[in-house]
Design an enzyme around this catalytic site. Structure first.
Site, PDB file in Angstrom:
ATOM      1  N   GLY A  44       3.321   5.577  -1.420  1.00 57.57           N
ATOM      2  CA  GLY A  44       2.927   5.375  -0.040  1.00 57.57           C
ATOM      3  C   GLY A  44       3.428   6.295   0.812  1.00 57.57           C
ATOM      4  O   GLY A  44       3.531   7.570   1.259  1.00 57.57           O
ATOM      5  N   CYS A  61       3.679   9.611  -7.300  1.00 60.86           N
ATOM      6  CA  CYS A  61       3.785   9.929  -5.889  1.00 60.86           C
ATOM      7  C   CYS A  61       4.869  10.274  -5.384  1.00 60.86           C
ATOM      8  O   CYS A  61       6.345  10.576  -5.695  1.00 60.86           O
ATOM      9  CB  CYS A  61       2.555   9.705  -5.478  1.00 60.86           C
ATOM     10  SG  CYS A  61       2.137  10.898  -3.875  1.00 60.86           S
ATOM     11  N   TYR A  62       4.957   9.363  -4.215  1.00 63.47           N
ATOM     12  CA  TYR A  62       6.491   8.366  -3.807  1.00 63.47           C
ATOM     13  C   TYR A  62       7.418   7.877  -4.151  1.00 63.47           C
ATOM     14  O   TYR A  62       8.239   8.070  -4.371  1.00 63.47           O
ATOM     15  CB  TYR A  62       5.813   8.251  -2.173  1.00 63.47           C
ATOM     16  CG  TYR A  62       7.201   7.570  -1.438  1.00 63.47           C
ATOM     17  CD1 TYR A  62       7.436   8.283  -0.696  1.00 63.47           C
ATOM     18  CD2 TYR A  62       8.088   6.449  -1.817  1.00 63.47           C
ATOM     19  CE1 TYR A  62       8.641   7.976   0.265  1.00 63.47           C
ATOM     20  CE2 TYR A  62       9.095   6.169  -1.081  1.00 63.47           C
ATOM     21  CZ  TYR A  62       9.227   6.702  -0.124  1.00 63.47           C
ATOM     22  OH  TYR A  62      10.883   6.542   0.657  1.00 63.47           O
ATOM     23  N   HIS A 115      -2.085  10.496  -9.128  1.00 59.30           N
ATOM     24  CA  HIS A 115      -1.998   9.848  -9.008  1.00 59.30           C
ATOM     25  C   HIS A 115      -2.918   9.406 -10.274  1.00 59.30           C
ATOM     26  O   HIS A 115      -4.369   9.243 -10.079  1.00 59.30           O
ATOM     27  CB  HIS A 115      -2.683   8.914  -7.561  1.00 59.30           C
ATOM     28  CG  HIS A 115      -2.103   8.688  -6.809  1.00 59.30           C
ATOM     29  ND1 HIS A 115      -1.359   8.296  -6.323  1.00 59.30           N
ATOM     30  CD2 HIS A 115      -1.877   9.718  -5.619  1.00 59.30           C
ATOM     31  CE1 HIS A 115      -0.824   7.488  -4.652  1.00 59.30           C
ATOM     32  NE2 HIS A 115      -1.139   9.356  -4.905  1.00 59.30           N
ATOM     33  N   GLU A 164      -3.586   6.416 -11.259  1.00 55.03           N
ATOM     34  CA  GLU A 164      -5.146   4.830 -11.330  1.00 55.03           C
ATOM     35  C   GLU A 164      -5.784   5.433 -10.540  1.00 55.03           C
ATOM     36  O   GLU A 164      -7.034   4.226 -11.255  1.00 55.03           O
ATOM     37  CB  GLU A 164      -3.935   3.817 -10.411  1.00 55.03           C
ATOM     38  CG  GLU A 164      -3.828   4.367  -8.308  1.00 55.03           C
ATOM     39  CD  GLU A 164      -2.372   5.306  -8.685  1.00 55.03           C
ATOM     40  OE1 GLU A 164      -2.001   5.157  -7.798  1.00 55.03           O
ATOM     41  OE2 GLU A 164      -2.242   6.356  -9.779  1.00 55.03           O
ATOM     42  N   ASP A 221     -16.763 -16.964  -7.048  1.00 52.63           N
ATOM     43  CA  ASP A 221     -15.277 -16.764  -6.713  1.00 52.63           C
ATOM     44  C   ASP A 221     -15.196 -18.456  -7.247  1.00 52.63           C
ATOM     45  O   ASP A 221     -14.663 -18.922  -7.778  1.00 52.63           O
ATOM     46  CB  ASP A 221     -14.649 -16.421  -6.025  1.00 52.63           C
ATOM     47  CG  ASP A 221     -14.277 -14.787  -5.493  1.00 52.63           C
ATOM     48  OD1 ASP A 221     -15.178 -14.412  -7.029  1.00 52.63           O
ATOM     49  OD2 ASP A 221     -15.185 -14.078  -5.031  1.00 52.63           O
ATOM     50  N   LYS A 266     -12.084  -8.840  -8.534  1.00 56.79           N
ATOM     51  CA  LYS A 266     -13.555  -9.259  -9.475  1.00 56.79           C
ATOM     52  C   LYS A 266     -13.903  -9.314 -10.583  1.00 56.79           C
ATOM     53  O   LYS A 266     -14.649 -10.635 -11.293  1.00 56.79           O
ATOM     54  CB  LYS A 266     -14.148  -8.790  -8.351  1.00 56.79           C
ATOM     55  CG  LYS A 266     -15.728  -9.154  -7.674  1.00 56.79           C
ATOM     56  CD  LYS A 266     -16.176 -10.861  -7.512  1.00 56.79           C
ATOM     57  CE  LYS A 266     -15.820 -10.707  -5.451  1.00 56.79           C
ATOM     58  NZ  LYS A 266     -15.892 -11.853  -5.597  1.00 56.79           N
TER      59      LYS A 266
END
Length: 515
Positions: free
Chosen positions: A51, A78-79, A165, A167, A223, A371
């Protein structure tokens, strides 16, 4: 499942996507979610996102401290790690030196969370604060040259924190770390599969819709096409697909779409020519948010009027995806207070543009998918590859690829330029290597010279990007000779254009679309 508590990060959904890549379901909730509510959800694990705040700032987002007593494994990122440390009695201070970008992770304890994560592996850092004192029961797992506490753990309570991070794709050992947390620490099983999603989605659609009729806004993209196939499998003839030609489609696409669905897929599509209505709805509008909202309102208005002609419909089906929702900050709204956690970047026509007095009930089976997950679902239920691999095209269409006011003249210019882009990208064999490749028309004119005569015409921007999920993107390094061919064709074949430029901006700081 694994729950991600969002503390205002624009990339909380990226954490969710990485977890889903391990075939474990994940869901993002507000950081205000109470420990009692989490207890009722009974997740296998909880992740605190990053964040923009500092934990010691006045008004900084804090979680329910009772979460630490639930006995559920927690990973702070992190945060999220800094908040864990602060709430459990440790210390966090502003660093003498921030750490941004790549950093070499020096592993002190290669077990548990860091199993199979190589020493000196690259992890992505982005922080100005650091942990200075560990809470009771915690020990150090890893450090970097600038960060003494890069990874920490309380093994007994299964509480973990990482300053980097894992991710993001730049973190080389990030996915291994996530797998360790999901499988070995949280004891999850890989049950989030395409087949499982399809089965559950069909069951939920049938339960929600019952014997009622559903109207689907069909655009021809992956989609809405996947949604059409999924709904048709679930409720058959209760589904009516309606293609509204709003005048913002690419050249020849409306005709191709209707023919494809009718002749190959045997799914009936009602064609509605509403070009004049949509162009009039955005006449004189230059603000991109207002443009999107007006297009969204016009969609609903057309649906409502046309549905009366076709018969009563109770439900409106939409192919809303997770990235649509997160960029409209919809999932970052606290359910109890209505307050937003993250800043809204832009509204999407099928999220931010819907009126409050919408007559239809919404059915959005793809709302929690990325997606790439939609493409997997499409393939599994028989959607042809030509649609599965179609590049994303925004709902408002070319209206948001024309900056400023949308006019018929500008639409015709952009359609011709866009067709050239698509033709040359296909000839070069790069269509499936790019996330998106398209043209943008700027509402300015520049001086040029053609045939010894002065011209004063529009510039076209080429926007080619590479991405995995649309959440982040990098500009594509396509061959110069391809750019030259496209540029030469556009200025020679498209009347009203005398200049072509190439956008070399990544996301962030830009967005993929210009509006």
């Amino acid at each position: 499942m694994i729950v991600i508590l969002d503390f205002g990060s624009q990339y909380s959904e990226l954490i969710a996507r990485r977890i889903r890549e391990t075939q474990v379901y994940s869901e993002v909730l507000s950081y205000r979610t109470s420990a009692e509510h989490l207890k009722q959800l009974n997740p296998k694990g909880i992740i605190f996102s990053g964040g923009p705040s500092s934990v010691y700032d006045q008004g900084a987002p804090h979680s329910d401290p009772e979460i630490w007593n639930l006995g559920i494994p927690v990973l702070g990122v992190c945060y999220g790690m800094q908040l864990m440390v602060q709430q459990l009695g440790g210390g966090v201070e502003k660093s003498d030196r921030g750490e941004y970008g790549k950093a070499s992770l020096e592993i002190d304890d290669p077990t548990d969370l860091l199993t199979n994560v190589e020493d000196h592996t690259t992890m992505w850092m982005s922080h100005g604060d650091s942990v200075t004192d560990l809470p009771p029961g915690f020990e150090l797992l890893a450090h970097t040259a600038n960060t003494p506490c890069a990874a920490i753990a309380d093994h007994d309570r299964k509480l973990y924190g990482v300053q980097f991070h894992p991710e993001v794709v730049h973190s080389q050992g990030g996915q291994a770390l996530i797998r360790n947390f999901v499988y070995h620490i949280c004891n999850c099983e890989p049950t989030w599969t395409t087949a499982a999603f399809v089965e559950e989605a069909i069951r939920e659609i049938r339960a929600r819709v019952g014997d009622k009729r559903v109207l689907l806004a069909l655009s021809g993209g992956v989609d809405s096409s996947t949604l059409a196939f999924l709904l048709h499998r679930a409720i058959g003839d209760q589904l009516t697909c309606m293609f509204i030609d709003q005048g913002f489609m690419r050249k020849l696409e409306p005709e191709r779409l209707v023919k494809l669905f009718a002749e190959q897929f045997h799914i009936s599509v009602e064609y509605v020519n509403a070009r004049d209505r949509f162009i009039n709805s955005v006449k004189g509008i230059t603000d991109p948010e207002e443009k999107r909202k007006r297009i969204g309102h016009e969609f609903i208005s057309v649906f409502e009027s046309e549905s009366k002609r076709l018969g009563p419909f109770d439900y409106l089906a939409q192919g809303t995806l997770y990235p649509d929702v997160i960029e409209s900050a919809d999932t970052n709204v606290d359910p109890q207070t209505g307050e937003r956690v993250a800043v809204k970047i832009k509204s999407h026509h099928n999220v931010g543009g819907l009126p409050k007095d919408l007559r239809f009930k919404l059915v959005e089976p793809l709302r929690k998918l990325f997606k790439d997950e939609v493409r997997k679902v499409g393939r599994s239920i028989g959607l042809p590859e030509e649609i599965v691999n179609r590049q994303p095209f925004p709902g408002p269409g070319l209206a948001i690829r024309i900056l400023g006011e949308v006019t018929s003249e500008r639409l015709n210019i952009l359609r011709d330029a866009d067709l050239i882009v698509r033709q040359e990208i296909n000839r070069a064999g790069l269509y499936h290597d790019l996330w998106q490749a398209f043209a943008v028309l700027l509402p300015i004119r520049s001086v040029g010279v053609m045939g010894d005569q002065r011209t004063y015409a529009y510039p076209i921007v080429l926007r080619f990007v590479a991405s995995e999920d649309g959440m982040t993107a990098d500009w594509a390094r396509v061959p110069y000779d391809l750019l030259e061919t496209i540029s030469n064709r556009i200025v020679n074949e498209v009347r009203g254009v005398n200049r072509v430029v190439y956008d070399i901006t990544s996301k962030p700081p830009g967005t993929i679309e210009w509006e």
